[in-house]
Enzyme design. Structure first.
Site, mmCIF file in Angstrom:
data_model
loop_
_atom_site.group_PDB
_atom_site.id
_atom_site.type_symbol
_atom_site.label_atom_id
_atom_site.label_comp_id
_atom_site.label_asym_id
_atom_site.label_seq_id
_atom_site.Cartn_x
_atom_site.Cartn_y
_atom_site.Cartn_z
ATOM 1 C CB THR A 23 -0.894 0.065 1.251
ATOM 2 O OG1 THR A 23 -0.070 0.197 2.416
ATOM 3 C CG2 THR A 23 -1.748 -1.182 1.391
ATOM 4 C CG ASP A 24 0.223 4.519 -2.524
ATOM 5 O OD1 ASP A 24 -0.878 4.813 -2.008
ATOM 6 O OD2 ASP A 24 0.392 4.489 -3.750
ATOM 7 C CD GLN A 25 1.621 10.180 1.272
ATOM 8 O OE1 GLN A 25 2.413 10.109 2.206
ATOM 9 N NE2 GLN A 25 1.373 11.320 0.673
#
Lengths: 146, 146, 146, 146
Positions: D19-21
Site C-alpha cells: 500500500t501507499d499513503q
C-alpha cells in the site's frame, strides 16, 4: 478447552522481485514476511489488523532486530512462525523464526527476528491497545509459556 | 594529513512507493537507506561496492537492528549518516543515524540502526575481506575514535 | 520570458534492492523511477505533488505502458527525462525516457514509458485538476511542442 | 484428453508494504503480481520458471502495459488470471486480469495487463525458447482459443 495458537505458522513462496543480484532474498524483505506472520497471528485473535486499524488502533514498529543464518532463494517455500513474546498496555513484542520448507527433511532456519510494535491513534499519539486485543495477545503468550 | 570520512553523509528524498497507508515510510525501507549509506561510505575508500563484488567479495548482512524514533514522510529530505563501528577480518559493523533535514533547524532523528556484514565468495563461503578494504575501514574507524 | 522546463531531467543511482537475481533492475521499478520523474517535473510548476495531495488532489495512475530496450544494472547512474504529452481537465499523460548515463558517451536508452494519471478527491472520486496545475502542465506541453 | 489450463488462476492477499499513503496498492506492484501469475501458469507446463532459468533460459520483460480500473486495498484477497496470448520462438505474451475476490459476489476487476517476455541466455543474448516450453505455451494458447 481450546488454546489460542501458540506459534502461528504461515507459508509463502519467494517472489522474483524479492531476490537481488547476489541471487538471494534481499535482507529487508524478511521484515515484510514478519509483518505477514504477525498479521495472520492477529487474525486468529478475532479481528484482522485491517479492522483494528479501521477502528483507530495503528501498530507501528518501534524496534526490530534480525539475525540472518542462511539465505532464502527464489521460489523457495518459506515458513514464518510467529509468537507473542511480551505484552504491555501500549506495546507488544513478537518473535519470528523464518525457515525454508524442505521436502522430506526438517525446515532449515534462515532468519530469527523480533519486532516491538507500539499502538498509535490515527494522529500518531501513543494509546492503549483495545482490551480484547491485549487479552488475546496475553492468552497466546500464556499458552506459549505453558 | 587527509583523514578518511568519519561519518559519511548522504541525502535522499522519500519516494511515494516507500510510504504505506499509515502515511509514513514502511519500516523495512530504512534498511535499504542504510545500504545506500554504507555504499557511499565504501565508495570513499577507493573502490565501489559494485567493483568489490565484481572482484569476488560479496558482503551479506548477518545481523541488523533498528530503533524507530519518529516516522519519515513522503517527499521528506532524509540524511543517512554512516560510520564504521567494528572491523574484523571477515565482518564489518556499520552504525547509522537517519534524520529528517529540516530547513533552519537541527535535523530530526528518525531511526538509529546497526548492521553487521560478512564477506562471502560468489559461492556463499565466508572469506577474508581484501586488505585494502580492511585498512580503509580501520582508517575510518580510527579517525572516528580520535 | 522564462519557459517552463520542456523535458524535466532527474538523475538517480540504481539501488541494490532494485536488482534481481538476473543481475538487472527488476522491471517494475522503472514505474517508480517514472514517478520520481513526474514528481520533479511537477515541482517546477510551483507546488510539489506532496502539497497538491495535501490540498486535496490525488493523482492516480490509470494507464501505464513500458518498452524495455536494455537493462539497468546495480550502481548505474540513471537519467529520467519526463515530458507532458497530453493534458485534459481531469487527466494528464506523461512520457518518459530512462537512460544510463555513460561517461564520455551518449546516454544509453533503457526504457521508454508513458503513464496517464487521473485526478481524484481524497474519497477516490474523479475531479478536475486545479487551474494553476492545468495551466502549468499546458505551458510545459506548449513549450515542448514549440 | 487432458487440456492444459487455459486461464491459470492464483490468489494472494495484499501485503501492508504494497500500500501507499493514498491508501491503495502502489501501481507498480501489479507487475509483480503478473509475475506471480505467469510463474504459476508456467509451473503447470511441467517445469518451474526457476528450473528453466537454472537450465539457461531467462525470460526478461520487453513490453508491459497496464490499465487500472479500480484500486486494490490492504488485506484484499486478489485473484490473478493469466493466459497465454501469443507465442513465437523467442517471445511470449501473457495477458492478465487482476480482480478482488468479494465474498458472495462476482470478483471486481481491478487491473488488466499484458507483458511480452523475450528469452535470453545467461549473457543476455536473445535465444529460442526450449521446445517443450514452446509446445506447452502453444497448447495453453490453443486450449484457450477453443
Amino acid at each position: 478447552m481450546t488454546e489460542p495458537a501458540v506459534r502461528h505458522t504461515v507459508e509463502l513462496r519467494v517472489r522474483y522481485p524479492e531476490t537481488d543480484q547476489m541471487g538471494f532474498v534481499y535482507h529487508a524483505h524478511y521484515l515484510a514476511w514478519c509483518d505477514i506472520g504477525r498479521t495472520e497471528l492477529i487474525r486468529t485473535l478475532g479481528r484482522s489488523y485491517a479492522e483494528l486499524e479501521r477502528e483507530g488502533t495503528l501498530l507501528a514498529v518501534s524496534d526490530a532486530s534480525l539475525r540472518y543464518h542462511a539465505p532464502a532463494r527464489y521460489d523457495d517455500l518459506i515458513r514464518v512462525e510467529t509468537r507473542v513474546e511480551e505484552v504491555r498496555s501500549r506495546t507488544v513484542t513478537f518473535a519470528y523464526v523464518i525457515s525454508r520448507v524442505v521436502e522430506g527433511a526438517e525446515p532449515e532456519r534462515l532468519v530469527s527476528a523480533r519486532t516491538t510494535l507500539i499502538a498509535l491513534t490515527r494522529d500518531g499519539t501513543p494509546r492503549r491497545m483495545p482490551d480484547f486485543f491485549v487479552e488475546g495477545l496475553r492468552g497466546s503468550l500464556a499458552a506459549g509459556a505453558a
